[in-house]
Every structure is written in structure tokens, then in C-alpha cells.
Motif scaffolding. Sequence first.
Motif, PDB file in Angstrom:
ATOM      1  N   ILE A  63       0.812  -1.227   0.000  1.00  0.00           N
ATOM      2  CA  ILE A  63       0.000   0.000   0.000  1.00  0.00           C
ATOM      3  C   ILE A  63       0.843   1.274   0.000  1.00  0.00           C
ATOM      4  O   ILE A  63       0.288   2.366   0.025  1.00  0.00           O
ATOM      5  CB  ILE A  63      -1.030   0.028   1.153  1.00  0.00           C
ATOM      6  N   GLY A  64       2.162   1.122  -0.030  1.00  0.00           N
ATOM      7  CA  GLY A  64       2.980   2.309  -0.225  1.00  0.00           C
ATOM      8  C   GLY A  64       4.009   2.633   0.844  1.00  0.00           C
ATOM      9  O   GLY A  64       4.669   3.675   0.749  1.00  0.00           O
ATOM     10  N   PHE A  65       4.171   1.808   1.837  1.00  0.00           N
ATOM     11  CA  PHE A  65       5.199   2.076   2.839  1.00  0.00           C
ATOM     12  C   PHE A  65       6.579   1.870   2.226  1.00  0.00           C
ATOM     13  O   PHE A  65       6.797   0.931   1.472  1.00  0.00           O
ATOM     14  CB  PHE A  65       5.035   1.167   4.062  1.00  0.00           C
ATOM     15  N   ASP A  66       7.494   2.754   2.579  1.00  0.00           N
ATOM     16  CA  ASP A  66       8.859   2.724   2.062  1.00  0.00           C
ATOM     17  C   ASP A  66       9.726   1.900   3.012  1.00  0.00           C
ATOM     18  O   ASP A  66       9.843   2.236   4.193  1.00  0.00           O
ATOM     19  CB  ASP A  66       9.385   4.158   1.961  1.00  0.00           C
ATOM     20  N   VAL A  67      10.355   0.845   2.494  1.00  0.00           N
ATOM     21  CA  VAL A  67      11.209  -0.012   3.329  1.00  0.00           C
ATOM     22  C   VAL A  67      12.418   0.745   3.851  1.00  0.00           C
ATOM     23  O   VAL A  67      13.054   0.298   4.816  1.00  0.00           O
ATOM     24  CB  VAL A  67      11.684  -1.286   2.586  1.00  0.00           C
ATOM     25  N   ASN A  68      12.729   1.881   3.250  1.00  0.00           N
ATOM     26  CA  ASN A  68      13.895   2.652   3.660  1.00  0.00           C
ATOM     27  C   ASN A  68      13.538   3.915   4.426  1.00  0.00           C
ATOM     28  O   ASN A  68      14.330   4.856   4.510  1.00  0.00           O
ATOM     29  CB  ASN A  68      14.747   2.979   2.430  1.00  0.00           C
ATOM     30  N   ASN A  69      12.342   3.934   5.014  1.00  0.00           N
ATOM     31  CA  ASN A  69      11.930   5.036   5.872  1.00  0.00           C
ATOM     32  C   ASN A  69      12.072   4.556   7.315  1.00  0.00           C
ATOM     33  O   ASN A  69      11.347   3.679   7.770  1.00  0.00           O
ATOM     34  CB  ASN A  69      10.486   5.442   5.566  1.00  0.00           C
ATOM     35  N   GLY A  70      13.034   5.140   8.005  1.00  0.00           N
ATOM     36  CA  GLY A  70      13.339   4.700   9.358  1.00  0.00           C
ATOM     37  C   GLY A  70      12.560   5.424  10.424  1.00  0.00           C
ATOM     38  O   GLY A  70      11.654   6.211  10.147  1.00  0.00           O
ATOM     39  N   ASP A  71      12.954   5.158  11.659  1.00  0.00           N
ATOM     40  CA  ASP A  71      12.249   5.758  12.791  1.00  0.00           C
ATOM     41  C   ASP A  71      12.585   7.245  12.926  1.00  0.00           C
ATOM     42  O   ASP A  71      13.492   7.763  12.279  1.00  0.00           O
ATOM     43  CB  ASP A  71      12.509   4.986  14.085  1.00  0.00           C
ATOM     44  N   LYS A  72      11.822   7.907  13.773  1.00  0.00           N
ATOM     45  CA  LYS A  72      11.912   9.356  13.914  1.00  0.00           C
ATOM     46  C   LYS A  72      13.222   9.808  14.559  1.00  0.00           C
ATOM     47  O   LYS A  72      13.767  10.838  14.198  1.00  0.00           O
ATOM     48  CB  LYS A  72      10.724   9.834  14.748  1.00  0.00           C
ATOM     49  N   ARG A  73      13.745   9.041  15.495  1.00  0.00           N
ATOM     50  CA  ARG A  73      14.907   9.493  16.266  1.00  0.00           C
ATOM     51  C   ARG A  73      16.235   9.212  15.568  1.00  0.00           C
ATOM     52  O   ARG A  73      17.051  10.100  15.400  1.00  0.00           O
ATOM     53  CB  ARG A  73      14.884   8.862  17.655  1.00  0.00           C
ATOM     54  N   LEU A  94      12.302  -7.963   3.265  1.00  0.00           N
ATOM     55  CA  LEU A  94      12.704  -6.564   3.143  1.00  0.00           C
ATOM     56  C   LEU A  94      13.893  -6.420   2.190  1.00  0.00           C
ATOM     57  O   LEU A  94      13.945  -5.484   1.389  1.00  0.00           O
ATOM     58  CB  LEU A  94      13.026  -5.981   4.519  1.00  0.00           C
ATOM     59  N   LEU A  95      14.830  -7.349   2.269  1.00  0.00           N
ATOM     60  CA  LEU A  95      15.955  -7.335   1.324  1.00  0.00           C
ATOM     61  C   LEU A  95      15.468  -7.501  -0.110  1.00  0.00           C
ATOM     62  O   LEU A  95      15.942  -6.818  -1.021  1.00  0.00           O
ATOM     63  CB  LEU A  95      16.955  -8.435   1.670  1.00  0.00           C
ATOM     64  N   LYS A 124      24.303 -14.428   8.479  1.00  0.00           N
ATOM     65  CA  LYS A 124      24.746 -15.032   7.212  1.00  0.00           C
ATOM     66  C   LYS A 124      24.002 -14.445   6.019  1.00  0.00           C
ATOM     67  O   LYS A 124      24.606 -14.168   4.975  1.00  0.00           O
ATOM     68  CB  LYS A 124      24.570 -16.548   7.264  1.00  0.00           C
ATOM     69  N   LEU A 125      22.707 -14.241   6.145  1.00  0.00           N
ATOM     70  CA  LEU A 125      21.918 -13.663   5.059  1.00  0.00           C
ATOM     71  C   LEU A 125      22.398 -12.251   4.729  1.00  0.00           C
ATOM     72  O   LEU A 125      22.542 -11.894   3.552  1.00  0.00           O
ATOM     73  CB  LEU A 125      20.430 -13.642   5.427  1.00  0.00           C
TER      74      LEU A 125
END
Length: 193
Positions: A63-73, A94-95, A124-125
Motif C-alpha cells: 500500500i505504499g510504505f517505504d522499506v527505507n523510511n526509518g524511525d523518527k529518532r 525486506l531485502l 549469514k543472510l
Amino acid sequence: MSVKSVPAQIVDAIKEEDVKAILSLFKAKPEQIEVFTPFGGQTWLGYASQLGKLQSVRTLIDIGFDVNNGDKRDNILPICSAAANGHLAVVRFLLANNSYLDVSSSVNNALFAAVVGRSLNIVKLLLESGIDSKTSYNSDSMKNMDAIAFALMRGEEQCAQAVALWNADGNDDLASKLLNRASEIADENAYKE
């Protein structure tokens, strides 16, 4: 009978991996895609990743969430949240969806998070996926700390051995030297004045 808030409904839908509810909630409240949750200031995707809810993670990305959008802090990415909690399937997903392997700081490093999560399989991954396993950090709380030394400090010897062997390109003698040096670094960091 009280009505649950939208965030509480989203929490329930993510936990239950209720795809229909997730889709409905974010369609009705699209601004929630940009929200930082009260759960560590992370996005809803970060929250689902932390819980290891793979179907919820898939739906949120769809639905549009960016896997590279991190937390606020600290801009800690969802992949770190999944790795720190030992969720191999979520890390793999995610990878596959182009999660960035950030090594700009120790808290953003998914390899360090995998050590915290005590997951040799995730270590390992991440190595196989190309994370920079030789980066070391210097800060108020650590000096020359790389993933091998960090793993040794945390008592995760198998993780340390895997990274050392990887960094040594499979050479056992060199891996042993890397482990010895990392042990010295771990000791130096443990006894800082």
C-alpha cells in the motif's frame, strides 16, 4: 462500549495479520502512512517488522510504505527492527524489496542488529546480501568496534566466527587472527575508563 482509536485498530490488524482490516484502515486514513508511532517513533512498517508479522509487512509495502523510511529518532530502518528481533523471513522479504543496508552508524547497522537478535542465520543472510561487514565505529561508547568485536562482546561467538570467516574470504588462519584482534577490541571497550 468504547470505540478503539485508529492507531489501536491498526495495532490489532498488524498483530492479527488481518490484511482486509489493514487495507481498509489505511484507505480510510492514508495520512497514517506518514505517521511515526508511539512505539519507538517507528513507522507502522517498522512496528510490523519488529513483531515479525510477515503478511502485515507485505501488505504495508503493497500500500505504499517505504522499506527505507526509518524511525523518527535515529532513522533505524525496518530491516534493523526485524533483525534485532530474529525475524529471518521478514529480513529476507525486506531485502527482496530493496531495503538499504545502512552502516552509517552502529544503531543503523542491520548486522549489529542481527547480533543483538542472536540470529546466526540473519547474520549469514546479511553477509550474503552484501552488507559492509568491515565497518568499525568510534563514539563515546565504543572504539574501533566492528561486527566481530561487537558479537564477541555480546557473547555471540558463532556470529563473530561467521563474520570473521566471511571477512577472511574463507581463510581459517586469517579468520582466527581477525577473531583474536576483535577479542582485544572487545576487551578494550569493556574496560574503558
